[in-house]
Scaffold this active site. Structure first.
Site, PDB file in Angstrom:
ATOM      1  N   SER A 113       8.997 -11.965   1.585  1.00  0.00           N
ATOM      2  CA  SER A 113       9.089 -10.509   0.976  1.00  0.00           C
ATOM      3  C   SER A 113       9.850  -9.733   2.730  1.00  0.00           C
ATOM      4  O   SER A 113      10.190 -10.282   2.982  1.00  0.00           O
ATOM      5  CB  SER A 113       8.100  -9.995   0.676  1.00  0.00           C
ATOM      6  OG  SER A 113       8.445  -8.821   0.010  1.00  0.00           O
ATOM      7  N   HIS A 114       8.575  -9.094   2.506  1.00  0.00           N
ATOM      8  CA  HIS A 114       9.157  -7.628   3.788  1.00  0.00           C
ATOM      9  C   HIS A 114       8.436  -8.440   5.107  1.00  0.00           C
ATOM     10  O   HIS A 114       8.443  -7.484   6.374  1.00  0.00           O
ATOM     11  CB  HIS A 114       8.142  -6.648   4.307  1.00  0.00           C
ATOM     12  CG  HIS A 114       6.833  -6.883   3.014  1.00  0.00           C
ATOM     13  ND1 HIS A 114       6.343  -7.478   1.818  1.00  0.00           N
ATOM     14  CD2 HIS A 114       5.501  -6.091   3.898  1.00  0.00           C
ATOM     15  CE1 HIS A 114       5.184  -7.117   1.624  1.00  0.00           C
ATOM     16  NE2 HIS A 114       5.160  -6.567   3.096  1.00  0.00           N
ATOM     17  N   ASP A 278      14.181  -4.903   0.975  1.00  0.00           N
ATOM     18  CA  ASP A 278      13.319  -5.150   1.560  1.00  0.00           C
ATOM     19  C   ASP A 278      13.362  -6.699   1.849  1.00  0.00           C
ATOM     20  O   ASP A 278      15.409  -7.086   1.244  1.00  0.00           O
ATOM     21  CB  ASP A 278      11.913  -5.878   1.633  1.00  0.00           C
ATOM     22  CG  ASP A 278      11.416  -6.502   0.418  1.00  0.00           C
ATOM     23  OD1 ASP A 278      12.088  -6.003  -1.013  1.00  0.00           O
ATOM     24  OD2 ASP A 278      10.465  -6.819  -0.120  1.00  0.00           O
ATOM     25  N   ASP A 280      13.526  -9.713   0.271  1.00  0.00           N
ATOM     26  CA  ASP A 280      13.622 -10.504  -0.579  1.00  0.00           C
ATOM     27  C   ASP A 280      14.992  -9.430  -1.799  1.00  0.00           C
ATOM     28  O   ASP A 280      14.954  -9.824  -3.111  1.00  0.00           O
ATOM     29  CB  ASP A 280      12.524 -11.126  -1.125  1.00  0.00           C
ATOM     30  CG  ASP A 280      11.604 -10.662  -1.647  1.00  0.00           C
ATOM     31  OD1 ASP A 280      11.158  -9.045  -1.501  1.00  0.00           O
ATOM     32  OD2 ASP A 280      11.299 -10.383  -2.192  1.00  0.00           O
ATOM     33  N   ASP A 282      12.923  -6.478  -2.995  1.00  0.00           N
ATOM     34  CA  ASP A 282      12.522  -6.173  -4.759  1.00  0.00           C
ATOM     35  C   ASP A 282      12.007  -4.728  -3.913  1.00  0.00           C
ATOM     36  O   ASP A 282      11.585  -4.243  -5.390  1.00  0.00           O
ATOM     37  CB  ASP A 282      11.324  -6.861  -5.172  1.00  0.00           C
ATOM     38  CG  ASP A 282      10.451  -7.849  -4.189  1.00  0.00           C
ATOM     39  OD1 ASP A 282      11.004  -7.138  -2.810  1.00  0.00           O
ATOM     40  OD2 ASP A 282       9.479  -8.107  -4.518  1.00  0.00           O
ATOM     41  N   LYS A 377      10.225  -6.321  -9.678  1.00  0.00           N
ATOM     42  CA  LYS A 377      10.416  -4.949  -9.154  1.00  0.00           C
ATOM     43  C   LYS A 377      11.604  -4.784  -7.937  1.00  0.00           C
ATOM     44  O   LYS A 377      12.119  -6.180  -7.936  1.00  0.00           O
ATOM     45  CB  LYS A 377       9.684  -4.393  -7.763  1.00  0.00           C
ATOM     46  CG  LYS A 377       9.089  -5.531  -6.632  1.00  0.00           C
ATOM     47  CD  LYS A 377       7.852  -4.851  -5.973  1.00  0.00           C
ATOM     48  CE  LYS A 377       7.218  -5.586  -4.826  1.00  0.00           C
ATOM     49  NZ  LYS A 377       5.968  -5.753  -5.131  1.00  0.00           N
TER      50      LYS A 377
HETATM   51  C1  G1P Z   1       1.166  -6.066  -1.352  1.00  0.00           C
HETATM   52  C2  G1P Z   1       1.457  -4.551  -1.826  1.00  0.00           C
HETATM   53  C3  G1P Z   1       1.455  -5.298  -2.685  1.00  0.00           C
HETATM   54  C4  G1P Z   1       2.663  -5.620  -3.686  1.00  0.00           C
HETATM   55  C5  G1P Z   1       2.353  -7.378  -2.843  1.00  0.00           C
HETATM   56  C6  G1P Z   1       4.036  -7.752  -3.315  1.00  0.00           C
HETATM   57  O1  G1P Z   1      -0.074  -7.075  -1.529  1.00  0.00           O
HETATM   58  O2  G1P Z   1       0.143  -4.013  -1.867  1.00  0.00           O
HETATM   59  O3  G1P Z   1       1.098  -3.513  -3.860  1.00  0.00           O
HETATM   60  O4  G1P Z   1       2.762  -5.964  -5.187  1.00  0.00           O
HETATM   61  O5  G1P Z   1       2.453  -6.274  -1.739  1.00  0.00           O
HETATM   62  O6  G1P Z   1       5.206  -7.479  -2.273  1.00  0.00           O
HETATM   63  P1  G1P Z   1      -1.011  -7.273  -0.880  1.00  0.00           P
HETATM   64  O7  G1P Z   1      -0.605  -7.333   0.634  1.00  0.00           O
HETATM   65  O8  G1P Z   1      -1.929  -5.298  -0.492  1.00  0.00           O
HETATM   66  O9  G1P Z   1      -1.940  -8.008  -1.220  1.00  0.00           O
HETATM   67 ZN    ZN Z   2       9.827  -7.733  -1.408  1.00  0.00          ZN
END
Ligand code: G1P
Ligand code: ZN
Length: 544
Positions: A113-114, A278, A280, A282, A377
């Site tokens: 992801s990010h 971000d 990927d 989403d 998302k």
């Molecule tokens: C974090 C975000 C959560 C999101 C997830 C995936 O998770 O807080 O809302 O769904 O990334 O993008 P966390 O690191 O808090 O478990």
């Molecule tokens: Zn992501």
């Protein structure tokens, strides 16, 4: 070509977190690590046998090699067909779209992801089920069980495929179809939003827009959809070349990391809408000229203005937000008479509500917004929704926000993250906090009185499954909240997330400073949880 059964030993750390298995890239590259996890997925998902699997990733370092391994393992595990994004690329929302559109039995998405990418960065693997959404807990638990009990994995010794060549190829008895990563997704977006209206406003220069793909996967999606289909100038789309290390940056669209976009939107002659996505694709960040829209407010505004978009004109079934997300959308739901659900953190908890048609829109404070169109998302979708609203309402973002707050009140909101804390220290903080919960109700802190405190537990209204320990909530009489959670996506130590929220409907107090407004809550959090003592930090590392 032959299929090999390779002996292996289980790794004990392959438990999927909030969003798949996420580790340091080097950790993933150790011998057998990726293979073991993929075999655990195939063992836990027998429904894939003879069926279609969607495969792609965000293009980060190790994406291409991992794709080759997974293709060879899919062929050895009896998968019928793999639908692969060209070059191994698929945004998470596009993967969800492909799974649904092509009736695939599941999908594997490679992304952290990010989180930063590169040899020193992070890598990740997510498994999505046939509805296009993240595997629910019963599936991730089963993957983890198989990972712990693995003795062999199956892999073909075939040569690497050319993954940049669109069309059909054969691997053992499995078909690999390489597709354009954008086409199906872009078609779905055209069904939901008024592209003609948006294109006209852009052509008339009445809607000026800027997008930052942060050198991540949405670059090609942005160029096709915003430039080719909507006529946005190519120069207004920045960092659109996906890079293996995201240009050395942190592809997280928020005020701390999307600095380039923030500078444009705070500068003279800023466009009407600025957005970023971000790694990927989403997540999304929304800004107007000189103003930032919190993700919680964004969800509320989309819900309140949904009728602007053709795909939502018939009305919403209901809305949902993750527990730490501000209650702004609840106010919209209340006034509109819509059901509103509160789920644990993580997109997987929206899946059942969406499948059962109980909700249409949902979102998280962590820059995630989405709807029933897919089961993830969706960053580009959220940006298109905003473009559609701005094109129909013909008002600046700032004015829309003001009107919204005047009508519903404003939820001042912020998240404070303490990153890379020693795991035991973070656990101790949470354990000590949990131990106090029963004595906190009724306690007064200045003008704020605690109405109650609990450890959030969720019973899924569709399948009645229960998820416990989803975050500690301090709930105040005036509707303010403090939430403590440990991140489930980090790859180093523990991250403490502190969520602060305060509701204000005094018309004279709708434009106060967010951090100042929330300072009394931050002080209470410190007083109750002794954050400085436990973390050794004097303040948060990231404030969003
Ligand atoms: C974090 C975000 C959560 C999101 C997830 C995936 O998770 O807080 O809302 O769904 O990334 O993008 P966390 O690191 O808090 O478990
Ligand atoms: Zn992501």
């Amino acid at each position: 070509m032959t299929i090999q059964r390779t002996e292996t030993r289980p790794f004990d750390d392959q438990k999927p977190g909030t969003s798949g298995l996420r580790k340091k890239t080097a950790h993933f590259r150790q011998p057998h690590y990726l293979e073991n996890f993929i075999q655990a997925v195939f063992n836990a998902a027998p429904e894939l046998r003879g069926q279609t699997l969607v495969l792609g990733g965000d293009g980060r370092f190790y994406n291409r090699q991992a794709i080759q391994v997974i293709l060879k393992m899919a062929a050895a595990n009896g998968i019928g067909k793999v639908l692969l994004g060209r070059g191994g690329l698929l945004s998470t929302p596009a993967a969800s779209c492909l799974i649904r559109k092509h009736g695939a039995a599941g999908g594997i998405i490679l992304s952290a992801s990010h989180n930063p990418g590169g040899a020193e960065g992070d890598f990740g693997v997510k498994y999505n089920i046939a509805n296009g959404g993240p595997a629910p807990e019963k599936v991730t638990e089963s993957i983890y069980w198989h990972a712990r009990n693995l003795t062999t994995y199956a892999i073909s010794d075939a040569a690497d495929l050319n993954i940049d060549q669109p069309g059909l190829q054969q691997l053992e008895t499995m078909t690999v179809e390489i597709v354009d990563p954008v086409t199906d997704y872009a078609a779905l977006m055209e069904e939901l939003f008024d592209f003609d209206l948006i294109r006209d406003r852009i052509a008339q220069k009445k809607l000026r827009f800027c997008f930052d793909a942060m050198h991540a996967v949405t670059g090609p999606y942005a160029v096709e959809i915003f430039h080719h289909r909507l006529g946005v100038a190519r120069e207004a789309l920045i960092h659109c070349q996906p890079l293996e290390d995201f240009g050395g940056a942190h592809p997280d669209p928020n005020l701390a990391h999307a600095k380039h976009l923030v500078a444009i939107m705070q500068g003279a002659g800023a466009p009407d809408l600025g957005a970023a996505s971000d790694g990927d694709g989403d997540r999304n960040m929304i800004m107007g000229a000189g103003c930032f829209v919190t993700p919680s407010d964004s969800l509320a505004l989309l819900a309140a203005n949904a009728q602007c978009a053709p795909g939502y004109r018939e009305g919403l079934r209901g809305v949902a937000r993750s527990m730490p997300t501000s209650q702004a959308v609840d106010m919209v739901a209340r006034q509109a008479g819509l059901p509103c659900y509160e789920t644990p953190t993580g997109w997987k908890f929206f899946g059942n509500l969406l499948d059962a048609d109980k909700i249409t829109l949902c979102g998280e404070e962590s820059f995630g917004t989405g709807s029933s169109h897919i089961r993830e998302k969706d960053g580009i979708w959220a940006v298109l929704f905003w473009l559609n609203i701005l094109a129909s309402r013909q008002q600046p973002v700032r004015e829309l926000l003001d009107q919204h707050w005047r009508r519903y009140g404003r939820h001042y909101y912020s998240r404070h993250d303490y990153e890379g804390i020693a795991k035991e220290r973070a656990q101790t903080l949470m354990t000590e906090l949990r131990a106090q919960l029963s004595q906190l109700a009724g306690r007064r802190f200045g003008e704020l009185v605690l109405a109650g405190a609990d450890d959030f537990s969720y019973t899924d209204p569709v399948d009645r499954s229960v998820s416990q320990h989803q975050g500690i909530r301090l709930l105040f009489e005036d509707g303010s909240r403090i939430v403590f959670r440990l991140s489930g996506t980090g790859t180093e130590g523990a991250t403490l997330r502190l969520y602060l929220e305060r509701y204000q409907n005094d018309q004279a107090r709708l434009h106060d400073d967010t951090q100042q407004t929330l300072a009394p809550l931050a002080a209470i959090a410190e007083q109750v949880a002794h954050i400085q003592h436990h973390t050794g930090r004097t303040g948060p590392d990231v404030i969003t």
